[in-house]
Design a protein around this motif. Structure first.
Motif, PDB file in Angstrom:
ATOM      1  N   GLN A 212      -5.895 -16.156  -7.051  1.00 39.34           N
ATOM      2  CA  GLN A 212      -5.843 -14.909  -6.269  1.00 39.34           C
ATOM      3  C   GLN A 212      -4.744 -14.989  -5.203  1.00 39.34           C
ATOM      4  OE1 GLN A 212      -9.729 -13.840  -4.879  1.00 39.34           O
ATOM      5  NE2 GLN A 212     -10.553 -13.741  -6.950  1.00 39.34           N
ATOM      6  N   ARG A 213      -4.609 -16.164  -4.590  1.00 45.10           N
ATOM      7  CA  ARG A 213      -3.608 -16.296  -3.530  1.00 45.10           C
ATOM      8  C   ARG A 213      -2.189 -16.249  -4.114  1.00 45.10           C
ATOM      9  NH1 ARG A 213      -5.002 -20.875   0.471  1.00 45.10           N
ATOM     10  NH2 ARG A 213      -6.862 -19.608   0.609  1.00 45.10           N
TER      11      ARG A 213
ATOM     12  N   TYR B 199      -1.239 -14.614  -6.728  1.00 49.96           N
ATOM     13  CA  TYR B 199      -0.913 -13.218  -7.052  1.00 49.96           C
ATOM     14  C   TYR B 199      -0.735 -12.373  -5.792  1.00 49.96           C
ATOM     15  CZ  TYR B 199      -1.048 -13.775 -12.050  1.00 49.96           C
ATOM     16  OH  TYR B 199      -0.740 -14.158 -13.330  1.00 49.96           O
ATOM     17  N   GLU B 200      -1.447 -12.728  -4.728  1.00 49.37           N
ATOM     18  CA  GLU B 200      -1.232 -12.001  -3.462  1.00 49.37           C
ATOM     19  C   GLU B 200       0.207 -12.240  -2.989  1.00 49.37           C
ATOM     20  OE1 GLU B 200      -4.114 -12.962  -0.436  1.00 49.37           O
ATOM     21  OE2 GLU B 200      -3.073 -11.700   1.037  1.00 49.37           O
TER      22      GLU B 200
ATOM     23  N   ARG C 109       3.832  -9.619  -2.643  1.00 51.48           N
ATOM     24  CA  ARG C 109       4.657  -9.395  -1.438  1.00 51.48           C
ATOM     25  C   ARG C 109       6.158  -9.504  -1.727  1.00 51.48           C
ATOM     26  NH1 ARG C 109       1.547 -12.133   3.719  1.00 51.48           N
ATOM     27  NH2 ARG C 109      -0.450 -11.126   3.366  1.00 51.48           N
TER      28      ARG C 109
END
Ligand code: GLY
Length: 441
Positions: A401-402, A404-405, A409
């Motif tokens: 998840q991180r 892809y976060e 950006r």
């Protein structure tokens, strides 16, 4: 010690990033490097394939250790040339690098050493190969024996596709001389895993297992690439299976090369298919993987320079690798068109915002300064694979998840990436419980 890293991809940025953390490294150079390596090392404008220029640079600057990233200079004898000048190098000689430079050599080694691999045959004649192919039917795999920048392997679902691949390789010579010898192999199914190991020619020390994603599209659709992402550790290769692969694959390969008079010093990379009958070797590589390195090195607690020196000095048995109790996921962002002809020169935005997330590192692959004179902070795309965005976290799902976060950006025109990196493994871990505890030493 002054250290030189050879190469210009995400793997070399990860190597330079990790080496820069070693208290033993004084000056760090990357030849030729990229927009990211410039932040942790001095980029030197020498191509990775320019062996004479690399040897004279290393001699002039009294480089204590040269670490070679890509396969081509190793197969062409960079390690031999550096050693002949009395310089220390991490990476195998040309003779030992044949394990990647010639898939026919690797297949013969596997057969002679009893290393588990798929059934296959080697051909130097198109008509004989085609007749064999027709007898075998599909699905089947066609491999150019020589180096083809990751593009020489075709996994063919139909006989028609396979005949086309064989024709392209042997008759049209799409990969040049690399396709003069061809392997036709059974198509293996299962989970894929990459097990990389350090070796000093005798001792073999496996890293934690990783996985890369070779196809360009989600669900493994589309053509092969250099690698669109990865994760580590792989839950599909738990420690007992790592031990088994070490004993049945890595050690016999290293021992076989040593007995043949070509001891192997460097990273030996086994690409594996975990079939219902057990692990089978798909290929060997003579170097760190890309993007496996971008998930392995952020998890490595040990000082990388100490490990590499132990290999070069033949005392790897003294070293116990230490790994962080965490997981890593890497998502590769590529230029429009990749893995075919791709665009260049698109401005990249959002790198600082992505890197500001906790435990995120953005490794650069195809980036360059926007200003041709190298000044200023603006970067543009300069390659097919542009960035390898890596996140580490206590679980694979959080790392995913991180990562892809962070990807969300970053912006450049035409950017594309896979959205399913680590999805299946994360679901598997959620079924069986976190796996990383088993890897903490
Ligand atoms: N990840 C595939 C390779 O490095 O060849």
């Amino acid at each position: 010690m002054d250290v030189l890293v050879v190469g210009s991809g995400g793997r070399e940025h990860a190597l330079a990033w990790k080496l820069a953390q070693s208290p033993h490294v004084e000056r760090l150079f990357v030849a030729p490097g990229n927009g990211g390596t410039a932040a942790v090392a001095h980029n030197i404008p020498i191509a990775a394939t320019d062996i004479p220029a690399l040897v004279s640079f290393a001699t002039r600057e009294r480089i204590g250790l040269t670490v070679v990233g890509p396969e081509a200079p190793l197969v062409d004898g960079l390690a031999d040339a550096l050693a002949a000048s009395g310089l220390r190098v991490f990476g195998p000689t040309a003779a030992a690098a044949q394990i990647e430079g010639s898939k026919a050599f690797a297949k013969r080694l596997m057969i002679e050493e009893g290393i588990p691999t798929g059934v296959g045959a080697i051909f130097d004649d198109y008509e004989t190969a085609r007749a064999y192919l027709r007898r075998q039917g599909a699905p089947i795999v066609i491999k150019a024996s020589g180096l083809a920048a990751g593009k020489g392997v075709a996994v063919c679902r139909t006989l028609e596709e396979a005949e086309e691949a064989l024709y392209r390789t042997m008759v049209e010579r799409a990969f040049g001389a690399a396709g003069d010898l061809v392997l036709i192999e059974s198509c293996l199914t299962g989970e894929e895993a990459s097990l990389l190991a350090f070796s000093d020619g005798i001792t073999v020390t496996p890293m934690i297992p990783a996985r890369d994603y070779k196809r360009v599209g989600d669900n493994d659709e589309g053509p092969n690439t250099g690698g669109m992402g990865g994760y580590a550790p792989s839950p599909y290769l738990p420690p007992p299976l790592v031990d088994e692969v070490s004993q049945r694959v890595l050690q016999p390969a290293i021992e076989g090369l040593r007995r043949r008079g070509t001891p192997y010093v460097g990273v030996l990379y086994a690409g594996l298919m975990l079939t219902s009958l057990g692990p089978r070797v798909l290929e060997f590589n003579c170097r760190f993987g890309d993007p496996e390195t971008q998930v392995l090195l952020p998890l490595l607690e040990s000082d990388l320079l100490e490990v590499l020196l132990a290999c070069v000095e033949g005392r790897l048995e003294e070293i116990e690798l230490r790994w962080k109790p965490a997981c890593a996921v890497c998502v590769v962002m590529a230029s429009r068109g990749y893995p075919g002809d791709y665009e260049k020169g698109r401005e990249i935005a959002g790198l600082a915002e992505a890197a500001a997330l906790p435990d995120v590192v953005v490794f650069h692959a195809g980036t360059a300064p926007a200003n041709p004179d190298g000044t200023g902070e603006r970067l543009v795309t300069a390659g097919g694979r542009v960035l390898a965005v890596t996140a580490t976290a206590p679980t694979l799902e959080e790392a995913r998840q991180r990562a892809y976060e962070a990807v969300g950006r970053i912006r450049f025109e035409g950017a594309h990436y896979r959205r399913d990196i680590g999805v299946g493994a994360s679901a598997a871990v959620q079924r069986t419980g976190p796996c990383w505890r088993e890897w903490v030493s």
